[in-house]
Design an enzyme around this catalytic site. Structure first.
Site, mmCIF file in Angstrom:
data_model
loop_
_atom_site.group_PDB
_atom_site.id
_atom_site.type_symbol
_atom_site.label_atom_id
_atom_site.label_comp_id
_atom_site.label_asym_id
_atom_site.label_seq_id
_atom_site.Cartn_x
_atom_site.Cartn_y
_atom_site.Cartn_z
ATOM 1 N N CYS A 169 49.454 51.228 55.106
ATOM 2 C CA CYS A 169 49.405 52.387 54.217
ATOM 3 C C CYS A 169 50.010 53.586 54.949
ATOM 4 C CB CYS A 169 47.970 52.710 53.806
ATOM 5 S SG CYS A 169 47.907 54.118 52.671
ATOM 6 N N ASP A 303 52.832 61.018 45.275
ATOM 7 C CA ASP A 303 52.152 60.300 46.334
ATOM 8 C C ASP A 303 53.227 59.819 47.316
ATOM 9 O OD1 ASP A 303 50.313 59.040 47.823
ATOM 10 O OD2 ASP A 303 49.580 57.707 46.241
ATOM 11 N N ASN A 304 52.772 59.467 48.519
ATOM 12 C CA ASN A 304 53.688 58.880 49.490
ATOM 13 C C ASN A 304 54.920 59.731 49.748
ATOM 14 O OD1 ASN A 304 52.149 56.541 50.229
ATOM 15 N ND2 ASN A 304 52.524 55.797 48.147
HETATM 16 N N1 LIG Z 1 49.405 48.788 40.936
HETATM 17 C C1 LIG Z 1 49.106 49.366 42.109
HETATM 18 N N2 LIG Z 1 49.815 49.020 43.185
HETATM 19 C C2 LIG Z 1 49.556 49.577 44.381
HETATM 20 C C3 LIG Z 1 48.555 50.555 44.537
HETATM 21 C C4 LIG Z 1 47.786 50.879 43.389
HETATM 22 O O1 LIG Z 1 46.851 51.706 43.436
HETATM 23 N N3 LIG Z 1 48.096 50.275 42.200
HETATM 24 N N4 LIG Z 1 48.354 51.142 45.781
HETATM 25 C C5 LIG Z 1 49.493 51.120 46.700
HETATM 26 C C6 LIG Z 1 49.221 51.537 48.053
HETATM 27 S S1 LIG Z 1 49.255 53.203 48.356
HETATM 28 C C7 LIG Z 1 49.114 50.642 49.077
HETATM 29 S S2 LIG Z 1 48.946 51.178 50.662
HETATM 30 C C8 LIG Z 1 49.141 49.194 48.832
HETATM 31 C C9 LIG Z 1 47.876 48.552 49.372
HETATM 32 O O2 LIG Z 1 47.877 47.183 49.141
HETATM 33 P P1 LIG Z 1 46.536 46.368 49.420
HETATM 34 O O3 LIG Z 1 45.430 47.058 48.690
HETATM 35 O O4 LIG Z 1 46.781 44.992 48.969
HETATM 36 O O5 LIG Z 1 46.316 46.430 50.908
HETATM 37 O O6 LIG Z 1 49.219 48.899 47.450
HETATM 38 C C10 LIG Z 1 50.094 49.724 46.746
HETATM 39 N N5 LIG Z 1 50.287 49.178 45.447
HETATM 40 MO MO LIG Z 2 49.141 53.529 50.716
#
Ligand SMILES: Nc1nc2c(c(=O)[nH]1)N[C@H]1C(S)=C(S)[C@@H](COP(=O)(O)O)O[C@H]1N2
Ligand SMILES: [Mo]
Length: 902
Positions: A169, A303-304
């Site tokens: 992350c 985000d990000n």
């Molecule tokens: N659909 C969806 N995909 C997502 C997210 C989410 O909230 N919804 N979070 C993202 C973020 S910020 C991260 S760091 C990763 C985390 O994946 P994990 O929960 O399998 O470790 O998924 C990403 N993909």
């Molecule tokens: Mo993330």
């Protein structure tokens, strides 16, 4: 990593016998659901994998927890089974968590799925066996051949491949940044990363099949099924040339460590984007669009992002253009490393007899982005003056010499790849004697592009990509048995846990950005320095301060709103009107001997810096006896005191809707009255403390973390942690508006009479002060004149707080011959058959559902700042209100700024 690698084929899927197709069991094997053409049992006895593949990292066992964790029971995720060992970073919901660093590290190269970090922006989509079987991935947009694939289609039409991939992350190690200055995000420790074997098909193959139209196609946009997020579904995008490059390893994946994805990790289908931040790996993947423009999803922009360091958190939040500037998007990970051994709190005995011979092995992890390899990890035992090379082991390399073909994993073939998509491990041997001579261990890594981790932190508003040197402090102590020991201390502990050298140094006023280990002093931190005006030289005695604030000074009757923070005196007079919490929150501090605790806890760093303008002098330290202190000896009959925190214990919690609950507290004596005039607020402080009835009820709407960085939300997190009997402290009342009954109000201490029509506008949790007014007016049977008009705006019907109470008030008071109350709702997303309004508050609603502007009418508003300032104020002005005379508003954000954690 010494146990033999089990056969990959042996792993199969979660026991199919236990699958009953109930909707609470999403863990159905896809292999059981589809007649998969690639499954050939004879294959299993044929390939390299029938025998444990010698030397490959062991694939973790299936380890889905058997029961739902208690914490999840009252949340939308009440069906998701989770490992209680995961450290929750955002309270109960949504689920964001990481393992303890020692646990993650001990688990080895491939992370057991139950310990794999989780980042969810909202509720986990509930996907049962049926829905998984019929899962559709739609690939559309600027393509020559649109297509919709089931997972079986993907398996049949494209080569199935497996790759070991580390996801990280962007917020990994953010808590260190938050210790310097609060960012917009929650507290990731250094275990916000995990590794698995992901099985799926190359995105590049699917793109080749649908044939993007040239030259218009530029971006590949992904969308997840978690569509109920406050600002629409999760989604993001990649540039097409990168996405179409097979060597980038982007997968559309359905398996993790040989098993179906767990619900938290995207069951049944997700993107996995190696070398980039986890946020690009969209889970619960439903749609891929080839487009001329990048993703327009809210979280793709909000985000990000890594914003320039000079932008404070509040400023960044208020200035949208930064978030839309393509320069600040984060894709590739940066180079990073952390120390796992010694662990935080580890104690190493030092025996003088064999000091020289005994060795200690320091260990940790490192990674880099974009497929780049970590080429160096270096250790310093003298605070960065000199560095020594540590040994690096790349378990990912073990896969480079074997080709594996397997029915479940497809082809696992890294023999022609030299990209590095995974973390690596480093180790460094040191004699215990050397450790006894140093005060900290530091690590930094370098990648093949010569990017090097820096000494200094690059703090940024979202708290992302933190990769300054990872430092572990060493304390030289003697234990209870009189033996000398070394005790190790990491920078932070993930989540709300307290501990670590950053917190310790911060609490002693040291500069955590330039940490010096071994007890030497460092100057005060930057923000604290900025809170004073260096040109101010005036010394103010305690008696001068007290007389000024009590109105007994040279100009009697002129009370001054002076207050004291960190021993410095500030004059709040110039800020009374602007203060977001109202003038009262400044008056509350006036005359207090020290408001540092309250001030620092509740204010953002941006606000702290503003203090310098109001700095008027330093409080001199006189001995207390020389000053006649106005003693507060009067026995009070009210619980709330403006100048004293009083505690009350939690007696019950009642959930009122999906994200809100009423917390009821018992006051210390049943005879006490609360002392909260209608329309006013209180300060609330939570601290871990054992203390000693009337009652107070607090309605808490849990702030959903819709961004990588949940705004505020800390209050919710802490309230979650309360159990019946816990003590919470209150102080107050404050607020500039008081309803005194029968048409009489006081507004910033100016009385006004003859108010007959009150319009009440609220957004979301802004209902709380409004509800107080409603209750108080309607309960007063002698008041037949006051008429109430309420307009309540929410996102969804479920978000309407206290709906039952409102409905019953309308039933009783709304349809009499002389109706006293009307309530109108508007929803962002209305359910079918909704009979009230839809959409944001507009002028038409303000005209229809509120009293018309007149001498005897006024409007009270409470809601998010944006709603109050951008919609309601200008709207009321347009339809003829004199807002200076007739509008009172309070920002619902006030409560969110309050942080009980500092
Ligand atoms: N659909 C969806 N995909 C997502 C997210 C989410 O909230 N919804 N979070 C993202 C973020 S910020 C991260 S760091 C990763 C985390 O994946 P994990 O929960 O399998 O470790 O998924 C990403 N993909
Ligand atoms: Mo993330």
């Amino acid at each position: 990593m010494s146990s033999p690698a089990p056969s990959l084929s042996d792993r199969g899927s979660i026991e199919s016998e236990s699958i009953t197709g109930t909707c609470s069991s999403p863990a159905t094997s896809l292999d059981e659901l589809v007649d998969d053409v690639t499954v050939k049992s004879e294959f299993k006895s044929d390939g390299d994998f029938a025998e444990p593949a010698p030397g490959l990292p062991p694939v973790p066992d299936a380890d889905t927890p058997l029961v739902v964790d208690e914490t999840d029971i009252n949340t939308p995720d009440k069906w998701v089974k989770r490992d209680p060992r995961l450290v929750r970073l955002t309270g109960k919901h949504p689920f964001n968590s990481e393992a303890r660093l020692d646990t993650l590290f001990a688990a080895g190269f491939l992370t057991p799925t139950s310990l794999f970090y989780v980042r969810n922006h909202g509720a986990v989509p509930k996907v049962n066996a049926d829905r998984a079987r019929n899962w559709k991935l739609r690939v559309h947009g600027l393509v020559q051949r649109e297509a919709t694939f089931s997972i079986a289609d993907l398996k049949r039409m494209f080569p199935v491949v497996t790759l070991p991939i580390t996801l990280v992350c962007a917020g990994n190690r953010r808590k260190e940044q938050n210790m310097v200055q609060k960012s917009l995000g929650f507290n990731w420790g250094a275990a916000g990363l995990s590794t698995a074997l992901f099985t799926g098909v190359y995105l590049a193959d699917v793109l080749e099949y649908v044939k993007p139209q040239r030259p218009s196609s530029k971006h590949v946009v992904f969308e997840g099924a978690d569509a109920d997020l406050p600002n629409g579904p999760y989604g993001t995008s990649q540039k097409l040339p990168v996405a179409a490059n097979r060597e980038k390893g982007m997968l559309i994946a359905w398996k993790m460590n040989g098993l179906d994805l767990e619900p938290d990790h995207g069951f049944p289908l997700r993107m996995v984007i190696p070398g980039q931040i986890g946020g690009r790996s969209v889970k619960w993947l439903t749609r891929i669009e080839i487009s001329e423009v990048e993703s327009q999803h809210y979280l793709h922009f909000n985000d990000n992002k890594m914003l320039p360091t000079q932008l404070g958190a509040q400023q960044a939040r208020g200035e949208p253009h930064w978030w839309h500037d393509p320069k600040y998007i984060i894709n590739d990970l940066n180079v990073n490393s952390a120390i796992a051994e010694p662990n935080h709190g580890e104690v190493l005995p030092v025996h003088p007899e064999d000091l020289v011979e005994s060795q200690y092995q320091i260990k940790g992890y490192a990674y880099a982005g974009g497929g780049r390899r970590v080429t160096r990890t270096e250790i310093s035992l003298d605070e960065g003056n000199s560095w020594a090379l540590a040994d690096i082991v790349y378990p990912e390399d073990l896969y480079r010499s074997v080709v594996v073909e397997d029915p479940v994993y497809g082809s696992l073939d890294l023999t022609e790849r030299d990209t590095s998509f995974c973390w690596c491990f480093w180790s460094f041997n040191v004699s215990v004697e050397e450790l006894t001579k140093c005060n900290a261990i530091m690590v930094r890594a370098t990648d093949e592009s010569q990017a090097l981790q820096q000494r200094d932190m690059y703090w940024n508003a979202t708290g992302m990509m933190n990769n300054w040197w990872f430092r572990v402090a060493i304390h030289h102590e003697r234990n209870v048995d009189g033996i000398d020991v070394l005790r190790f201390e990491h920078p932070t502990l993930a989540g709300v846990a307290s501990g670590g050298w950053m917190e310790r140094m911060k609490n002693s006023g040291l500069d955590v950005l330039k940490p010096e280990f071994g007890g030497r002093q460092a100057p005060l931190s930057a923000t604290v320095n900025k809170m004073i005006n260096p040109d101010i030289t005036r010394m103010i005695s305690l008696s001068e301060y007290l007389s000024a604030t009590s109105g007994h000074g040279p100009n009697p009757r002129e009370k001054k709103p002076w207050f004291v923070v960190n021993g410095e005196v500030y004059d709040g007079a110039g800020y009374l009107d602007e203060h977001p919490g109202g003038a009262d929150s400044i008056w509350l501090a006036a005359g207090e001997r020290d408001s540092s605790g309250d001030f620092l806890a509740i204010h953002s760093d941006d606000a702290k810096v503003k203090l310098a303008k109001f700095h008027i002098g330093k409080l001199t330290t006189e001995s207390d006896s020389e000053v006649a202190l106005p003693e507060d000896t009067t026995e009070s009959s009210t619980f709330l005191q403006r100048s004293r925190w009083n505690s009350a214990s939690l007696s019950s919690v009642v959930q009122v809707n999906h994200d809100s609950a009423i917390y009821r507290f018992s006051l210390s004596s049943p005879n006490l009255s609360l002392g909260l005039p209608v329309g006013q607020h209180v300060f609330v402080r939570l601290r871990q403390k054992q203390g000693e009835s009337g009652q107070i009820e607090i309605l808490i709407k849990q702030v959903i973390s819709c961004l990588e960085h949940p705004i505020g939300g800390k209050m919710s997190v802490c309230f979650h942690g309360l159990v019946v009997g816990d003590f919470v402290e209150f102080k107050g009342p404050l607020g500039s508006f008081v309803w005194e009954g029968r048409g009489n109000i006081r507004w910033k201490d100016v009385p006004r009479t003859g108010v007959r029509n009150i319009g009440l506008i609220c957004g979301g949790s802004g209902i709380t002060p409004i509800l107080q007014v409603l209750r108080s007016v309607l309960r007063d049977e002698t008041d037949e004149e006051t008429r109430l008009w309420m307009l309540d705006a929410n996102k969804t019907e479920a978000d309407i707080l206290c709906r039952e109470e409102l409905d019953s008030m309308v039933q009783i008071h709304g349809s009499t011959s002389k109706p006293r109350l009307s309530v109108h709702h508007t929803l962002g997303t209305p359910p079918a058959g909704w009979s009230f309004s839809t959409g944001r508050i507009n002028d038409d609603m303000l005209r229809r559902y509120l009293p018309p502007p007149s001498e005897d009418a006024m409007i009270l508003v409470c809601g998010p700042d944006g709603m109050v300032q951008k919609t309601v104020r200008p709207g009321l002005e347009r339809i003829g209100w004199d807002i200076h005379r007739s509008l009172w508003y309070s920002s619902a954000q006030l409560g969110r700024l309050a942080s009980p954690l500092d």
